[in-house]
Design a protein around this motif. Structure first.
Motif, PDB file in Angstrom:
ATOM      1  N   SER A 192     -14.172  -3.511   6.879  1.00 48.35           N
ATOM      2  CA  SER A 192     -13.591  -4.665   7.579  1.00 48.35           C
ATOM      3  C   SER A 192     -12.491  -5.269   6.719  1.00 48.35           C
ATOM      4  N   LYS A 193     -11.674  -6.101   7.328  1.00 45.09           N
ATOM      5  CA  LYS A 193     -10.631  -6.793   6.582  1.00 45.09           C
ATOM      6  C   LYS A 193     -11.238  -7.755   5.554  1.00 45.09           C
ATOM      7  N   ASP A 194     -12.379  -8.339   5.895  1.00 46.04           N
ATOM      8  CA  ASP A 194     -13.042  -9.258   4.961  1.00 46.04           C
ATOM      9  C   ASP A 194     -13.489  -8.517   3.699  1.00 46.04           C
ATOM     10  N   THR A 195     -14.018  -7.299   3.887  1.00 41.34           N
ATOM     11  CA  THR A 195     -14.441  -6.490   2.740  1.00 41.34           C
ATOM     12  C   THR A 195     -13.251  -6.171   1.849  1.00 41.34           C
ATOM     13  N   ALA A 196     -12.154  -5.785   2.472  1.00 42.65           N
ATOM     14  CA  ALA A 196     -10.947  -5.461   1.716  1.00 42.65           C
ATOM     15  C   ALA A 196     -10.420  -6.683   0.980  1.00 42.65           C
ATOM     16  N   GLU A 197     -10.439  -7.840   1.633  1.00 44.04           N
ATOM     17  CA  GLU A 197      -9.934  -9.054   0.995  1.00 44.04           C
ATOM     18  C   GLU A 197     -10.768  -9.427  -0.225  1.00 44.04           C
ATOM     19  N   ARG A 198     -12.086  -9.293  -0.118  1.00 40.83           N
ATOM     20  CA  ARG A 198     -12.948  -9.575  -1.282  1.00 40.83           C
ATOM     21  C   ARG A 198     -12.631  -8.620  -2.426  1.00 40.83           C
ATOM     22  N   PHE A 199     -12.388  -7.354  -2.102  1.00 39.97           N
ATOM     23  CA  PHE A 199     -12.051  -6.373  -3.135  1.00 39.97           C
ATOM     24  C   PHE A 199     -10.728  -6.735  -3.811  1.00 39.97           C
ATOM     25  N   PHE A 200      -9.731  -7.101  -3.027  1.00 43.71           N
ATOM     26  CA  PHE A 200      -8.443  -7.505  -3.588  1.00 43.71           C
ATOM     27  C   PHE A 200      -8.622  -8.684  -4.552  1.00 43.71           C
ATOM     28  N   LYS A 201      -9.357  -9.703  -4.103  1.00 42.98           N
ATOM     29  CA  LYS A 201      -9.520 -10.919  -4.903  1.00 42.98           C
ATOM     30  C   LYS A 201     -10.262 -10.656  -6.209  1.00 42.98           C
ATOM     31  N   ARG A 219       0.267 -14.960  -3.546  1.00 42.57           N
ATOM     32  CA  ARG A 219       1.407 -14.226  -2.990  1.00 42.57           C
ATOM     33  C   ARG A 219       1.127 -12.735  -2.894  1.00 42.57           C
ATOM     34  N   GLN A 220       0.566 -12.163  -3.958  1.00 47.17           N
ATOM     35  CA  GLN A 220       0.270 -10.735  -3.936  1.00 47.17           C
ATOM     36  C   GLN A 220      -0.882 -10.431  -2.981  1.00 47.17           C
ATOM     37  N   LEU A 221      -1.831 -11.371  -2.850  1.00 46.43           N
ATOM     38  CA  LEU A 221      -2.924 -11.184  -1.890  1.00 46.43           C
ATOM     39  C   LEU A 221      -2.363 -11.111  -0.474  1.00 46.43           C
ATOM     40  N   GLU A 222      -1.409 -11.984  -0.175  1.00 50.56           N
ATOM     41  CA  GLU A 222      -0.800 -11.964   1.159  1.00 50.56           C
ATOM     42  C   GLU A 222      -0.019 -10.671   1.381  1.00 50.56           C
ATOM     43  N   ASN A 223       0.652 -10.177   0.348  1.00 55.54           N
ATOM     44  CA  ASN A 223       1.371  -8.899   0.465  1.00 55.54           C
ATOM     45  C   ASN A 223       0.404  -7.759   0.762  1.00 55.54           C
ATOM     46  N   LEU A 224      -0.722  -7.744   0.063  1.00 55.21           N
ATOM     47  CA  LEU A 224      -1.719  -6.695   0.259  1.00 55.21           C
ATOM     48  C   LEU A 224      -2.346  -6.777   1.648  1.00 55.21           C
ATOM     49  N   MET A 225      -2.682  -7.975   2.095  1.00 52.24           N
ATOM     50  CA  MET A 225      -3.300  -8.124   3.406  1.00 52.24           C
ATOM     51  C   MET A 225      -2.321  -7.741   4.523  1.00 52.24           C
ATOM     52  N   GLY A 226      -1.052  -8.055   4.322  1.00 52.88           N
ATOM     53  CA  GLY A 226      -0.046  -7.656   5.304  1.00 52.88           C
ATOM     54  C   GLY A 226       0.098  -6.152   5.389  1.00 52.88           C
ATOM     55  N   GLN A 227       0.114  -5.493   4.224  1.00 52.78           N
ATOM     56  CA  GLN A 227       0.220  -4.026   4.209  1.00 52.78           C
ATOM     57  C   GLN A 227      -1.046  -3.385   4.753  1.00 52.78           C
ATOM     58  N   LEU A 269      -3.690  -0.743 -13.050  1.00 45.58           N
ATOM     59  CA  LEU A 269      -4.599  -1.743 -12.496  1.00 45.58           C
ATOM     60  C   LEU A 269      -5.432  -1.146 -11.361  1.00 45.58           C
ATOM     61  N   ILE A 270      -4.781  -0.401 -10.470  1.00 47.96           N
ATOM     62  CA  ILE A 270      -5.488   0.213  -9.348  1.00 47.96           C
ATOM     63  C   ILE A 270      -6.465   1.278  -9.838  1.00 47.96           C
ATOM     64  N   GLY A 271      -6.056   2.027 -10.860  1.00 54.18           N
ATOM     65  CA  GLY A 271      -6.955   3.027 -11.419  1.00 54.18           C
ATOM     66  C   GLY A 271      -8.251   2.399 -11.901  1.00 54.18           C
ATOM     67  N   ARG A 272      -8.148   1.239 -12.584  1.00 49.54           N
ATOM     68  CA  ARG A 272      -9.348   0.546 -13.056  1.00 49.54           C
ATOM     69  C   ARG A 272     -10.157  -0.007 -11.878  1.00 49.54           C
ATOM     70  N   ALA A 273      -9.455  -0.544 -10.885  1.00 50.33           N
ATOM     71  CA  ALA A 273     -10.140  -1.106  -9.723  1.00 50.33           C
ATOM     72  C   ALA A 273     -10.910  -0.036  -8.959  1.00 50.33           C
ATOM     73  N   MET A 274     -10.341   1.168  -8.887  1.00 49.60           N
ATOM     74  CA  MET A 274     -10.982   2.241  -8.134  1.00 49.60           C
ATOM     75  C   MET A 274     -12.061   2.949  -8.938  1.00 49.60           C
ATOM     76  N   ASN A 275     -12.192   2.579 -10.169  1.00 57.12           N
ATOM     77  CA  ASN A 275     -13.314   3.047 -10.979  1.00 57.12           C
ATOM     78  C   ASN A 275     -14.421   2.009 -11.040  1.00 57.12           C
ATOM     79  N   SER A 276     -14.213   0.876 -10.374  1.00 58.51           N
ATOM     80  CA  SER A 276     -15.173  -0.218 -10.443  1.00 58.51           C
ATOM     81  C   SER A 276     -16.358   0.020  -9.518  1.00 58.51           C
ATOM     82  N   ARG A 277     -17.420  -0.701  -9.791  1.00 58.15           N
ATOM     83  CA  ARG A 277     -18.610  -0.635  -8.938  1.00 58.15           C
ATOM     84  C   ARG A 277     -18.291  -1.131  -7.527  1.00 58.15           C
ATOM     85  N   ALA A 278     -17.415  -2.137  -7.450  1.00 65.65           N
ATOM     86  CA  ALA A 278     -17.047  -2.701  -6.145  1.00 65.65           C
ATOM     87  C   ALA A 278     -16.437  -1.644  -5.243  1.00 65.65           C
ATOM     88  N   TRP A 279     -15.579  -0.778  -5.813  1.00 63.83           N
ATOM     89  CA  TRP A 279     -14.940   0.279  -5.017  1.00 63.83           C
ATOM     90  C   TRP A 279     -15.992   1.304  -4.555  1.00 63.83           C
TER      91      TRP A 279
END
Length: 282
Positions: A192-201, A219-227, A269-279
């Motif tokens: 869901s978009k909510d799940t993605a938003e929590r991951f971004f934050k 600002r970057q959160l809004e860019n990510l949610m728009g994309q 940054l994305i590499g670390r995020a995608m190695n996280s438990r959250a991902w």
């Protein structure tokens, strides 16, 4: 010297120059500063950077030639484009090698090619590095995998290892072929978009604070949610859309003062995020 005529060479030539190491003598002084040296670009007489005497220069020319030799030694394909670019008045070097006949198709019409990249710098901002990843051809934004497929980091020395780099290129290719199953799994994972938003934050735009209060770059959160909306409209509400949203954000940095530097920072940054438990739990 690299035979560019036979190497499918593209890019610019703002890396192919001689660099001289000279003592640092400030204006108004007659004696050099002990323990320091200056790197001078001899064709323009520009100062590239000041370094301590312990710094060992690794020339762009050596990195270009060793990267090309590594590609040939790996012998995985003869159909490749070899792009070399000098950046920031030649202080930085970026090499992109794209293999035209090593392609996977995680979704119909969505083609991804195997890519090898190399970096170097004279100002100390980029350590010498060779990495392998994937380039999604839909909009030519590089797909950042959790482990970037493979990486070789090296401290600046007077020599680089062609054998070590070619071994990583070969092992990276093996991983690249296995990525299709991973990407296929993303396509079948509903989000869901909510799940993605929590991951971004929590993992991407989170900012450090001196308290326990959560804070993020709005600002970057809004860019990510728009994309993300754009990707979900195109690919569906799945993890594949989230994945491609992240890679788009990492590589579309032309509005920044130093887009190549921002891209590298975001990819890490994305590499670390995608190695996280959250991902993994999405």
């Amino acid at each position: 010297m690299l035979d560019f005529e036979n190497a499918q060479f593209t890019g610019n030539n703002d890396w192919n120059f001689e660099v001289e190491e000279v003592p640092v003598i400030p204006v108004g002084m007659s004696e050099p500063i002990e323990g320091w040296k200056s790197l001078i670009r001899t064709d323009t007489n520009k100062v590239l950077h000041l370094h301590r005497n312990s710094y060992q220069k690794l020339s762009h020319d050596d990195v270009v030639n060793s990267t090309y030799d590594s590609i040939k030694k790996a012998d995985i394909s003869n159909d490749f484009n070899f792009e070399v670019r000098g950046l920031d008045d030649g202080r930085k070097l970026q090499i992109d090698v794209l293999f035209n006949d090593i392609v996977t198709e995680p979704a119909k019409g969505d083609h991804i090619k195997y890519r090898v990249r190399a970096y170097n710098s004279y100002d100390g901002s980029w350590a010498y590095q060779t990495s392998a990843d994937a380039l999604r051809l839909w909009c030519l934004n590089g797909c950042t995998t959790p482990d970037a497929i493979s990486k070789v980091w090296m401290r600046h020395t007077s020599q680089v290892s062609t054998q070590g780099a070619s071994d990583k290129i070969i092992s990276g290719l093996e991983t690249f072929h296995k990525q299709k199953d991973l990407w296929d799994g993303y396509m079948h994972t509903r989000i869901s978009k909510d799940t993605a938003e929590r991951f971004f934050k929590n993992e991407v735009v989170k900012q450090k604070t001196k308290t326990n209060e959560q804070k993020w770059n709005q600002r970057q959160l809004e860019n990510l949610m728009g994309q993300l909306k754009h990707e979900m409209d195109d690919l569906g509400k799945n993890k594949w859309a989230l994945y491609n949203c992240l890679t788009h954000w990492a590589t579309h940095t032309t509005k920044n003062k130093s887009p190549e530097t921002v891209t590298r920072q975001r990819e890490d940054l994305i590499g670390r995020a995608m190695n996280s438990r959250a991902w993994l739990e999405i």
